[in-house]
Design an enzyme around this catalytic site. Structure first.
Site, short mmCIF file in Angstrom:
data_model
loop_
_atom_site.label_atom_id
_atom_site.label_comp_id
_atom_site.label_asym_id
_atom_site.label_seq_id
_atom_site.Cartn_x
_atom_site.Cartn_y
_atom_site.Cartn_z
N ASP A 123 0.81 -1.22 0.00
CA ASP A 123 0.00 0.00 0.00
C ASP A 123 0.85 1.27 0.00
OD1 ASP A 123 -2.04 1.82 0.27
OD2 ASP A 123 -2.37 1.44 2.40
N ASP A 337 -1.16 7.50 -6.23
CA ASP A 337 -1.38 6.34 -5.36
C ASP A 337 -1.60 5.09 -6.20
OD1 ASP A 337 -2.05 4.86 -3.03
OD2 ASP A 337 -4.17 5.17 -3.43
#
Ligand SMILES: *[C@@H]1O[C@H](CO)[C@@H](O)[C@H](O)[C@H]1NC(C)=O
Ligand SMILES: *[C@@H]1O[C@H](CO)[C@@H](O)[C@H](O)[C@H]1NC(C)=O
Ligand SMILES: *[C@@H]1O[C@H](CO)[C@@H](O)[C@H](O)[C@H]1NC(C)=O
Ligand SMILES: *[C@@H]1O[C@H](CO)[C@@H](O)[C@H](O)[C@H]1NC(C)=O
Ligand SMILES: *[C@@H]1O[C@H](CO)[C@@H](O)[C@H](O)[C@H]1NC(C)=O
Ligand SMILES: *[C@@H]1O[C@H](CO)[C@@H](O)[C@H](O)[C@H]1NC(C)=O
Length: 461
Positions: A123, A337
């Site tokens: 992540d 992201d």
């Protein structure tokens, strides 16, 4: 002469014996780990009934949850802890889907001595590395590998709550009665994980190495309590934080990887293809088509990788993107992201982009069959008429040209929609992973620079 050979002999002996025990990484050495899409057949999160359409819908829903979380953390006052972020997301009353918002890729690794194999979500939007640990009694979720037992590992060591790494957790951490570092870490989907910060040996599988490369004394969280509607990671053991904050795997590896990493994500549609996370010299991204833009650091939000998005250019029209947010005082307005699927832009920009696209496309417009998109077309039998590319212009003049596969998504048979969605709250934009697919993207945290290079197929890099 004799006196000078003695120390050098000692040094080479040391290197030989260290290499014989474990393949340590020399500073900047090339190193590359597989990134497995969460929908891959080799992921425990794989749903055999999913279709490309159902996956795009699920991804749109979780992108929205994740975006709301980022935007809340960055824009709302007093956001010093991840817990308050979670509360704010709850306020938004978003529909929570299973494991929404924790990331889109998984990686295999080993933990402890003797090493235990496991898989976790990778992540870029969070820092802490954690896995479930025993004892977790009633409140642990199902995972595919056996749950890590710190008592069975000779290298496990609890971190004191007075240690720097505990302080980096800020208000997410507390001292236990025995001065251990107790954390409570929340994610955008409302899930909350409690545990103890510890240090341990992590081993990563890299192509080019016949054994896992070990990183001793990596700080990680041993999660003993999981809570939240979607605390279940669907078989993964935990999360590996790749954010820019001090607890992340990237920052902990620091000089061993020259503070550089890169990734290359294959097409969203190729679920059985894997991407790569490159570390050290493998993360040097260059070439004739390379474009670079500054990474903007914001002290209190150093987890996020922030860019300045200046314009979106479509069919020769430049649409200025709102820069009044100006994060970090350097025009920061966009988070890049890997775990958010779609790209978010503010409403004004989205409307302007959609209007230019609409006036340049001769295909019939159709109503969005989902609730997410702004502009959709019936593309049946009209491939040759195409849809215009979108060019994102980032600070420093970096032009990132998104081909059709990166700029539009197919949401139903013969229906393609512009893959941009409006910010629900305010204007922090998110450059999502469909936009990033088939670009090799280098993050240089030493020089605070991000580099994009288009590649034909990331699964073949
Ligand atoms: C997860 O476990 C199930 C059964 O224990 C197994 O069939 C499956 O292959 C495992 N998946 C992964 C990705 O390890
Ligand atoms: C889980 O979270 C809910 C809501 O935040 C809370 O009411 C509940 O007590 C928690 N459960 C545990 C076991 O901590
Ligand atoms: C955490 O605390 C440090 C100082 O201890 C501070 O510099 C940093 O900005 C804080 N981070 C957040 C997210 O509040
Ligand atoms: C730009 O963003 C700021 C802050 O988010 C907002 O107040 C302003 O109205 C926006 N301007 C336009 C033209 O959308
Ligand atoms: C798309 O156009 C074709 C004819 O070109 C038509 O048969 C089909 O129903 C249309 N689909 C939608 C969703 O409008
Ligand atoms: C942007 O548009 C969406 C839906 O089109 C709306 O829900 C949202 O409130 C709008 N945001 C702003 C800041 O106007």
């Amino acid at each position: 002469m004799a006196s000078s050979t003695t120390p050098s002999l000692g040094l080479s002996l040391f290197i030989v014996s260290a290499a014989a025990i474990l393949p340590m990484l020399c500073t900047g050495e090339a190193f590359s780990v597989e990134l497995i899409p969460r929908d891959s057949p080799s992921s425990p999160l794989h749903n055999p009934d999913s279709t490309p359409f159902s996956r795009i819908l699920a991804a749109a829903g979780s992108s929205r949850v994740r975006a709301a979380y980022f935007i809340n953390r960055i824009l709302k006052a007093g956001f010093s802890s991840s817990l308050s972020a979670v509360e704010a997301v709850d306020d938004l009353n978003l529909e929570i889907t299973s494991t929404a918002g924790v990331g889109a890729y998984l990686m295999n690794f080993e933990l402890g001595t003797p090493p235990r194999k496991m898989m976790a979500v990778a992540d870029t939007g969070s820092d802490l590395i954690w896995v479930q640990c025993k004892p977790c009694d009633s409140i642990c979720f199902h995972q595919n590998s056996s749950i890590f037992n710190p008592r069975d590992s000779s290298t496990y060591k609890a971190v004191s709550c007075h240690a720097d790494y505990c302080l980096y957790l800020n208000s997410s951490a507390r001292c236990t009665k025995t001065s251990s570092c107790h954390y409570r870490y929340g994610y955008g989907d409302g899930s909350v994980y409690d545990g103890l910060l510890a240090s341990e040996t992590i081993g990563l599988y890299s192509s080019g190495f016949n054994r896992p490369v070990q990183f001793p004394k990596t700080r990680f969280g041993c999660t003993h309590w999981s809570n939240g509607t979607s605390a279940d990671l669907g078989g993964a053991a935990g999360i590996i934080g790749l954010g820019g904050g001090k607890l992340s795997l990237i920052r902990q590896m620091g000089s061993a990887i020259g503070s550089k990493f890169s990734y290359c994500l294959p097409s969203f549609l190729q679920t059985s293809a894997t991407g790569r996370l490159n570390l050290g010299s493998a993360a040097r991204v260059s070439g004739a088509n390379a474009v670079s833009t500054p990474l903007i650091r914001i002290e209190e939000h150093d987890t996020y990788y922030i860019l300045g998005l200046e314009q979106i250019i479509v069919a020769g029209h430049s649409i200025a993107v709102n820069r009044s947010l100006n994060l970090g005082g350097r025009g920061g307005n966009t988070i890049i992201d890997s775990g958010t699927t779609l790209t978010f832009v503010d409403n004004t920009t989205l409307k302007a982009v959609a209007s230019v696209v609409a006036s340049n496309v001769r295909l019939p417009q159709v109503k969005d069959p989902t609730e997410y998109f702004h502009l959709c077309f019936n593309v049946s039998g009209a491939a040759e008429r195409g849809l215009p590319k979108l060019t994102f212009r980032f600070s420093g003049g970096a032009l990132v040209v998104l081909p059709r596969e990166n700029a539009y998504v197919q949401v139903a048979e013969n229906t393609e929609c512009l893959a941009l969605i409006p910010n629900a709250v305010e204007s922090v934009n998110i450059f999502g992973n469909i936009a990033q697919q088939n670009f090799h993207i280098g993050y240089d945290l030493e020089n605070m620079k991000l580099t994009f290079v288009p590649v034909a197929d990331c699964s073949k890099l």
